[in-house]
Motif scaffolding. Structure first.
Motif, mmCIF file in Angstrom:
data_model
loop_
_atom_site.group_PDB
_atom_site.id
_atom_site.type_symbol
_atom_site.label_atom_id
_atom_site.label_comp_id
_atom_site.label_asym_id
_atom_site.label_seq_id
_atom_site.Cartn_x
_atom_site.Cartn_y
_atom_site.Cartn_z
ATOM 1 N N ARG A 23 -6.879 -7.680 7.410
ATOM 2 C CA ARG A 23 -6.013 -6.833 7.634
ATOM 3 C C ARG A 23 -5.179 -6.299 6.738
ATOM 4 O O ARG A 23 -4.721 -5.800 6.080
ATOM 5 C CB ARG A 23 -5.849 -6.738 9.040
ATOM 6 N N LEU A 24 -3.872 -7.546 7.202
ATOM 7 C CA LEU A 24 -2.923 -7.907 5.729
ATOM 8 C C LEU A 24 -3.047 -6.846 4.131
ATOM 9 O O LEU A 24 -2.345 -6.522 4.101
ATOM 10 C CB LEU A 24 -2.321 -9.035 6.099
ATOM 11 N N LEU A 25 -4.260 -7.527 4.101
ATOM 12 C CA LEU A 25 -4.570 -7.430 2.683
ATOM 13 C C LEU A 25 -5.286 -5.472 2.563
ATOM 14 O O LEU A 25 -4.743 -5.193 1.274
ATOM 15 C CB LEU A 25 -6.100 -8.471 2.389
ATOM 16 N N VAL A 26 -5.483 -5.122 3.067
ATOM 17 C CA VAL A 26 -5.241 -3.909 3.112
ATOM 18 C C VAL A 26 -5.043 -3.104 3.102
ATOM 19 O O VAL A 26 -4.540 -1.875 3.487
ATOM 20 C CB VAL A 26 -6.636 -3.194 4.216
ATOM 21 N N GLU A 27 -3.306 -3.792 4.458
ATOM 22 C CA GLU A 27 -2.493 -2.421 5.496
ATOM 23 C C GLU A 27 -1.398 -2.955 4.709
ATOM 24 O O GLU A 27 -0.420 -2.034 4.589
ATOM 25 C CB GLU A 27 -2.999 -3.057 6.876
ATOM 26 N N LEU A 28 -1.055 -4.005 4.443
ATOM 27 C CA LEU A 28 0.036 -3.908 3.503
ATOM 28 C C LEU A 28 0.757 -2.905 2.574
ATOM 29 O O LEU A 28 -0.183 -2.504 1.118
ATOM 30 C CB LEU A 28 0.142 -5.491 2.936
ATOM 31 N N PRO A 29 1.379 -2.001 2.941
ATOM 32 C CA PRO A 29 1.868 -1.008 1.702
ATOM 33 C C PRO A 29 2.245 -0.736 0.430
ATOM 34 O O PRO A 29 2.028 0.022 -1.030
ATOM 35 C CB PRO A 29 3.049 -0.104 2.154
ATOM 36 N N ASP A 30 2.937 -2.030 -0.045
ATOM 37 C CA ASP A 30 3.541 -2.688 -1.035
ATOM 38 C C ASP A 30 2.520 -3.311 -1.656
ATOM 39 O O ASP A 30 2.582 -4.415 -1.455
ATOM 40 C CB ASP A 30 5.319 -2.814 -0.838
ATOM 41 N N ILE A 31 2.132 -3.041 -3.234
ATOM 42 C CA ILE A 31 1.743 -4.342 -3.712
ATOM 43 C C ILE A 31 2.996 -3.644 -5.417
ATOM 44 O O ILE A 31 2.513 -2.799 -6.136
ATOM 45 C CB ILE A 31 0.202 -3.366 -4.254
ATOM 46 N N LYS A 32 3.006 -4.972 -5.168
ATOM 47 C CA LYS A 32 3.856 -5.181 -6.632
ATOM 48 C C LYS A 32 2.541 -6.146 -7.786
ATOM 49 O O LYS A 32 2.835 -8.066 -7.699
ATOM 50 C CB LYS A 32 4.664 -6.162 -6.793
ATOM 51 N N LEU A 33 2.429 -5.866 -9.150
ATOM 52 C CA LEU A 33 1.838 -6.197 -10.170
ATOM 53 C C LEU A 33 3.467 -7.354 -10.403
ATOM 54 O O LEU A 33 4.004 -7.369 -11.118
ATOM 55 C CB LEU A 33 1.283 -6.257 -11.004
ATOM 56 N N LEU A 34 2.721 -8.779 -10.564
ATOM 57 C CA LEU A 34 3.452 -10.015 -11.000
ATOM 58 C C LEU A 34 3.282 -10.835 -12.383
ATOM 59 O O LEU A 34 4.282 -10.988 -13.485
ATOM 60 C CB LEU A 34 3.397 -11.528 -10.221
ATOM 61 N N GLY A 35 1.868 -9.960 -12.793
ATOM 62 C CA GLY A 35 0.703 -10.634 -13.986
ATOM 63 C C GLY A 35 -0.225 -10.399 -14.000
ATOM 64 O O GLY A 35 -0.167 -10.602 -13.360
ATOM 65 N N LEU A 36 -0.638 -10.312 -15.125
ATOM 66 C CA LEU A 36 -2.094 -10.104 -15.450
ATOM 67 C C LEU A 36 -2.590 -12.206 -15.289
ATOM 68 O O LEU A 36 -1.536 -13.580 -16.037
ATOM 69 C CB LEU A 36 -2.417 -10.416 -17.061
ATOM 70 N N LEU A 37 -3.861 -13.056 -15.019
ATOM 71 C CA LEU A 37 -3.796 -14.188 -14.930
ATOM 72 C C LEU A 37 -4.338 -14.601 -16.068
ATOM 73 O O LEU A 37 -5.615 -14.059 -16.191
ATOM 74 C CB LEU A 37 -4.435 -14.850 -13.810
ATOM 75 N N ASN A 42 -12.005 -10.403 -17.240
ATOM 76 C CA ASN A 42 -11.407 -8.955 -16.580
ATOM 77 C C ASN A 42 -10.236 -9.527 -16.514
ATOM 78 O O ASN A 42 -9.534 -10.351 -16.495
ATOM 79 C CB ASN A 42 -12.142 -9.137 -15.548
ATOM 80 N N TYR A 43 -9.626 -8.122 -16.315
ATOM 81 C CA TYR A 43 -7.999 -7.583 -16.133
ATOM 82 C C TYR A 43 -7.964 -9.002 -14.520
ATOM 83 O O TYR A 43 -8.845 -7.888 -13.345
ATOM 84 C CB TYR A 43 -8.350 -6.720 -15.843
ATOM 85 N N THR A 44 -7.544 -8.972 -14.275
ATOM 86 C CA THR A 44 -6.962 -10.267 -13.776
ATOM 87 C C THR A 44 -5.967 -9.864 -13.011
ATOM 88 O O THR A 44 -4.794 -11.276 -13.452
ATOM 89 C CB THR A 44 -8.327 -11.159 -12.969
ATOM 90 N N PHE A 45 -5.190 -9.428 -11.702
ATOM 91 C CA PHE A 45 -3.843 -9.645 -11.441
ATOM 92 C C PHE A 45 -3.778 -10.220 -10.596
ATOM 93 O O PHE A 45 -4.097 -10.345 -9.576
ATOM 94 C CB PHE A 45 -3.494 -8.089 -11.420
ATOM 95 N N LEU A 46 -2.102 -11.070 -10.704
ATOM 96 C CA LEU A 46 -1.458 -11.547 -9.864
ATOM 97 C C LEU A 46 -1.037 -10.721 -8.847
ATOM 98 O O LEU A 46 -0.012 -10.131 -9.449
ATOM 99 C CB LEU A 46 -0.707 -13.246 -9.541
ATOM 100 N N ALA A 47 -0.598 -10.753 -7.979
ATOM 101 C CA ALA A 47 0.223 -9.542 -6.928
ATOM 102 C C ALA A 47 1.107 -10.151 -5.868
ATOM 103 O O ALA A 47 0.436 -11.336 -5.296
ATOM 104 C CB ALA A 47 -1.063 -7.898 -6.523
ATOM 105 N N ARG A 48 2.382 -9.359 -5.410
ATOM 106 C CA ARG A 48 2.772 -9.437 -4.490
ATOM 107 C C ARG A 48 2.674 -8.683 -3.548
ATOM 108 O O ARG A 48 3.477 -7.838 -3.600
ATOM 109 C CB ARG A 48 4.196 -10.162 -3.933
ATOM 110 N N LEU A 49 2.328 -9.017 -2.047
ATOM 111 C CA LEU A 49 2.278 -7.377 -0.947
ATOM 112 C C LEU A 49 3.457 -7.846 -0.146
ATOM 113 O O LEU A 49 3.633 -8.714 0.416
ATOM 114 C CB LEU A 49 1.217 -7.914 0.149
#
Length: 258
Positions: A23-37, A42-49
């Motif tokens: 639910r957190l993965l689906v609903e947390l509103p703010d997604i900040k991309l921290l960089g590419l892994l 493929n394009y794979t990003f590390l993110a903070r929700l």
């Protein structure tokens, strides 16, 4: 994955239930991309929700539009296969796959969001010198899961160890094809019969796919033919005469293997 360790003497919090994390993965509103892994095909990003105290929820984001074109897998379908593998693992009870969901409103569009695992640098190959009895059971589960899902890309580095010695498996985008695609580094059980302790899990998964909740979960993620072949593979491994497959050529091992 980067190495991080907890400070000695500090108790670890009890991890949330998978459904709560989903639910957190689906609903947390703010997604900040921290960089590419690094190292991903493929394009794979590390993110903070956020917001999620104290420091957000760290996840791996794989957008559909970042998938590299492949001749044998439908474009824009890999993220769905990641989620399908996770849903199947939940019903089986193994192997450990980090909570994974479809996120419709990602920064680069629809894609998969998966909880980031803080790994210590160990992987399948590094643990084969002195494997424990418990690890052998874990590798049995992973090898069988790869047969069932027809995994075309089980590298050693896709098996991560956390600080509590749990093995987590990731990168399931090349799964569930209707043609034979099994490519793996785990051929240790070739020719062996199915461990009896796993039969009940497989029977439960087959029932769930045929007429249970799992059928509804997988239908939007896989094509009808892929679902039919998944059920056929489950029935196949439950046959008393079934044995773990053997590699047929050098193609049977992914490259690079780590």
């Amino acid at each position: 994955m980067p190495d991080r360790s907890s400070k000695p003497g500090r108790s670890r919090p009890t991890p949330p239930e998978p459904e709560a994390t989903e639910r957190l993965l689906v609903e947390l509103p703010d997604i900040k991309l921290l960089g590419l892994l690094p190292g991903a095909s493929n394009y794979t990003f590390l993110a903070r929700l956020d917001p999620r105290p104290p420091s957000g929820l760290t996840a791996v984001y794989k957008p559909a539009r970042g998938e590299s074109p492949l001749w044998d897998f439908e474009a824009g379908s890999l993220y769905k296969r990641e989620v399908a593998a996770y849903e199947l693992s939940k019903v089986l009870g193994w192997p450990r796959i980090p909570p994974t969901v479809v996120r419709e409103d990602g920064p680069h569009g629809v894609g998969a969001l998966q909880v980031f695992i803080v790994a210590d640098g160990r992987h399948f190959f590094s643990e084969q010198v002195r494997p424990t009895a418990g690890q052998r059971g874990t590798w049995h589960q992973i090898a069988l899961f790869d047969v069932i899902t027809n995994n075309a890309d089980r590298k050693s580095g896709h098996c991560l160890f956390d600080a509590e010695d749990h093995v987590w498996v990731i990168d399931h985008g090349l799964t569930f094809h209707t043609d034979p695609k099994l490519r793996t580094v785990i051929w240790d059980f070739a020719g062996e019969p199915l461990p009896a302790v796993l039969c009940g899990d497989l029977e439960r998964a087959l029932v769930e796919i045929e007429k249970g909740k799992l059928a509804a979960e997988l239908e939007p993620l896989l094509r009808p033919g892929e679902l039919r072949l998944l059920k056929r593979r489950l029935r196949g491994v439950l046959d008393p005469t079934w044995r773990f497959p053997e590699p047929t050529s050098a193609w049977s091992v992914p490259w690079p293997p780590v």
